[in-house]
Structure formats: structure tokens, C-alpha cells
Design an enzyme around this catalytic site. Sequence first.
Site, PDB file in Angstrom:
ATOM      1  CE1 TYR A   1      11.381 -99.260 118.615  1.00 23.57           C
ATOM      2  CE2 TYR A   1      10.073 -97.774 117.273  1.00 23.57           C
ATOM      3  CZ  TYR A   1      10.981 -98.812 117.376  1.00 23.57           C
ATOM      4  OH  TYR A   1      11.481 -99.411 116.250  1.00 23.57           O
TER       5      TYR A   1
ATOM      6  CD  GLU B   1      15.476 -98.957 120.444  1.00 28.55           C
ATOM      7  OE1 GLU B   1      16.244 -98.005 120.708  1.00 28.55           O
ATOM      8  OE2 GLU B   1      15.283 -99.389 119.297  1.00 28.55           O
TER       9      GLU B   1
ATOM     10  CG  ASP C   1      16.440-124.175 124.538  1.00 27.55           C
ATOM     11  OD1 ASP C   1      15.299-124.018 125.002  1.00 27.55           O
ATOM     12  OD2 ASP C   1      16.709-124.055 123.326  1.00 27.55           O
TER      13      ASP C   1
ATOM     14  CB  THR D   1       9.552-120.866 123.568  1.00 28.77           C
ATOM     15  OG1 THR D   1       9.279-122.202 123.998  1.00 28.77           O
ATOM     16  CG2 THR D   1      10.588-120.887 122.457  1.00 28.77           C
TER      17      THR D   1
ATOM     18  CE  LYS E   1       8.765-124.959 121.294  1.00 33.53           C
ATOM     19  NZ  LYS E   1       9.735-123.871 121.380  1.00 33.53           N
TER      20      LYS E   1
ATOM     21  NE  ARG F   1       3.878-118.626 117.605  1.00 32.45           N
ATOM     22  CZ  ARG F   1       4.176-119.927 117.689  1.00 32.45           C
ATOM     23  NH1 ARG F   1       5.397-120.345 117.482  1.00 32.45           N
ATOM     24  NH2 ARG F   1       3.250-120.807 117.953  1.00 32.45           N
TER      25      ARG F   1
HETATM   26  N1  DSN Z   1      11.430-125.787 118.998  1.00 37.59           N
HETATM   27  C1  DSN Z   1      10.946-126.254 117.720  1.00 37.59           C
HETATM   28  C2  DSN Z   1       9.821-127.219 117.927  1.00 37.59           C
HETATM   29  O1  DSN Z   1       9.947-127.946 118.870  1.00 37.59           O
HETATM   30  O2  DSN Z   1       8.854-127.330 117.180  1.00 37.59           O
HETATM   31  C3  DSN Z   1      10.677-125.160 116.809  1.00 37.59           C
HETATM   32  O3  DSN Z   1      11.844-124.401 116.649  1.00 37.59           O
END
Ligand code: DSN
Length: 421
Positions: free
Chosen positions: A51, A53, A205, A231, A234, A240
Site C-alpha cells: 500500500y 497512498e 488524450d 493509456t 496501446k 494496462r
Molecule cells: N480506447 C478504447 C479503444 O480504443 O479500444 C477502449 O476504451
Amino acid sequence: MNPVAAADPAIWSLIQAEEARQREDLELIASENYASAAVMAAAGSCLTNKYAEGLPGKRYYGGCGIVDQVEDIARERALALFDAPDGNGARHGMGVNVQPHSGAQANAAVYLSCLKPGDCLLGLDLSNGGHLTHGSPANSSGKLYRAVHYKVDSTGRIDMNVVREIALRERPRVIVTGASAYPRLWDFAAFRSVADEVGALLLADIAHVAGLVAVGLHPSPVPHCDYVTTTTHKTLRGPRGGIAMAKGDAMKALNSAVFPGSQGGPLMHIIAAKAVAFGEALRPEFRAYQQQVLDNAQAMATRLQERGFALVSGGTDNHLMLMDLSDKPYSGKDAEEALGRAGITVNKNTVPNEKRSPFVTSGIRLGTPAMTTRGCVTADAVRIADLIADALDHREDADRIGRVKAEIHALCAVHPVPGLV
Ligand code: DSN
């Protein structure tokens, strides 16, 4: 024996089945990739037990001296990747929080840090390639805030004159750039100019194009934006998760919006895996990988069009393309299902001016990050495009689909997934 196999045969057999699926089938979902063995090992490490925080040096728990160092390394590497995009080492004053559990959490934290309920947010419409967290009525971003949207024009591209008109009319507090299914480059400088004209904050984003941005193959939002989120799994090819960046003083409120605003304890094992992935992305091989991702997407897009398939906007500048099947006698759902039978994994996707429901759709989205990680080059991309076309043109012919599947599996056997060998 693997400890999961010994402790829980049911889950182990499903993990094995999923690993076989990932090895044998061709992954073309544009938002997926294969993390390295090192990234997966860090994600599966004992750091899951801790933990922590708070932030490094300011935790609410004892015993954080080691995980503090892990999080500091992750933050330093994230900023080395994204805060110095001009190639001269100069920084743009971004700070970063590497704790968001996902891109959705990162976006929610940005909104929480700078919007009040009812404030206006302007983003790309979901059915035109945007994301749920950019103001969809189904998401908290569309429930808590007054969300308005811009769309792509008849050529499938964002028209900045239209964005400006909407911004002048609606006076958003935040303008959101970025998408889940937009195959063209973002003009962040043009968005900055609109944001300045209406006094809005600007969020990029970059979840989809982060890997391309990190190596300079897509324009960077950092010189132009107040906030950048992404994210990590990708094109960036990490575990993830998500990260959120803000310029200057805005970072303090963003940190508070992540914790305690919207999350509890950070996932230290995932933060370690993010650090490993960022380290991989800082190496020269990562730029060569991203260039191949682009080359493969170009080759695939060209061949699909030669085979009579329409692509939204007529092609791609990035790692993905959107096949518009509106002129075909089958839906996106039919196409996803037929390609699945042929060992090719894709997702159905709405297209601009969609007439069908999001569960059926008139398009499919294809991306090259995962196939490129397994070593496919442009000749493979052309062949894969032909196999996609064959499978769709003969989707009711079981023998033909079987032959496509056999060739796809042979191609995948020649190009094993590095993290799974
Ligand atoms: N960002 C989406 C995708 O491109 O698959 C999932 O939320």
C-alpha cells in the site's frame, strides 16, 4: 510447475487457452499490443503487496522507501519520453502522475481537477471516433459536465473552422483532443489557438498515438496543451494502465484529483511495469518499431483500397484505419465475426454518419501495433490485407475461410510473440 497451475487449475487452463489464442491468431485490434516479458514480470511481482497512498516522499503508510524509488523512476522516464519533444532536451514544464489505473481514470482526474459540475466540455463525438470519456452521456464525463461535441466533416477529417464555431458558441471550459478511431494527425497548435480565443483549457488524450508521439512520429501536444493523458498499453506497449500530465501549477490539483479525489492506493506492481515499459520506449529500437507500425498501416490501407474497400478519410497517417462497409451487403458485426472465424481479431466500429446501432455498426477498425510487435513487415501487411479481403469477400464459404485461417496461423507461427516465447 507454475504456481497458478498448482493452486488453481481452472484459472490456469484459461490463462493457457488465452495465451494460445494470442500466439496463434492475428491481433489487429488497434488499441491492443503485446507487452514484453519484462513488463509482464514486473506486473506480476511482489509490489502488488504494498500500500502506498500518497506520492513518493509523502505517503500515508510506512515501508514505502523502495516503492518510492520505483515511482520516481517511472515519473522521470515518462517525462523524458513526453516532456522534451523538441529534440534539444529542453523541457516544457509538465509534471506527471503515473498512478491512474486506466486512461478513463486519468481523464476523470483531469476533469475533477479543473471542472465544476455543469461546466462545459467540448470533445470529439463518440460515433465519429471519440471516446466515452470525452463527454458521452453514458460516462461520468457526460453526466457531471455539460458535454458538447465536434464531428468529422464529409471527408472524414476534423475541420478546425467547425471546431472554432462550436467553441465560440458553447464557450467550453475544457476542449478535449484525441480519439479512439481517428486515422489522421491532430493539429494541436490549431486547437490551442481556438482554446485561447475562448479562454478554454486544452487536454490531449493521446492514448492511441502515445508511442508515435514519444518517438516524434506524430506531433506532440506538450508544447500546446495544459493537460496530456494516455493509456500505457496501446502503441506505448506497456502494462494496462494510464498516466496524467499537467503543465506548471495545475499538477498539484491533478495529483489531488487522482488521490484522494478518485482513486485509493496506487498499483505499485503496475507502476513498476510502466517504468520498465517507459525504459523500453526510450531505446532507439522503439523508434524503429513505431516507424514499422506506420509503414505496415500504410501498406495495409493501400492494399485494402486496391481490393475495393473504402477507408474513412481515404487512408491513414497513424497506426489505425477504419474500414467503412456502408456500401457492402454486411455489417461491421458480420465482418468481425467472419474475420474471427479466419483467425483475425478485429473490432466492429461505428463510422461517421452511422445508420446502425453500436452493437452492429457499419465499420471495422484495424491497427498494426500488435502485428508489428510480432515482427510483421510491409510484405506481411500487404498479404494480411489480401487475406482480410478474401475472408470478407467469401465470408459464407467455409473452405475459403478455412484456407485463410491456415495461412494466418502459419504467418503467426513464423512471427512468434516476443513476450510469449
Ligand atoms: N480506447 C478504447 C479503444 O480504443 O479500444 C477502449 O476504451
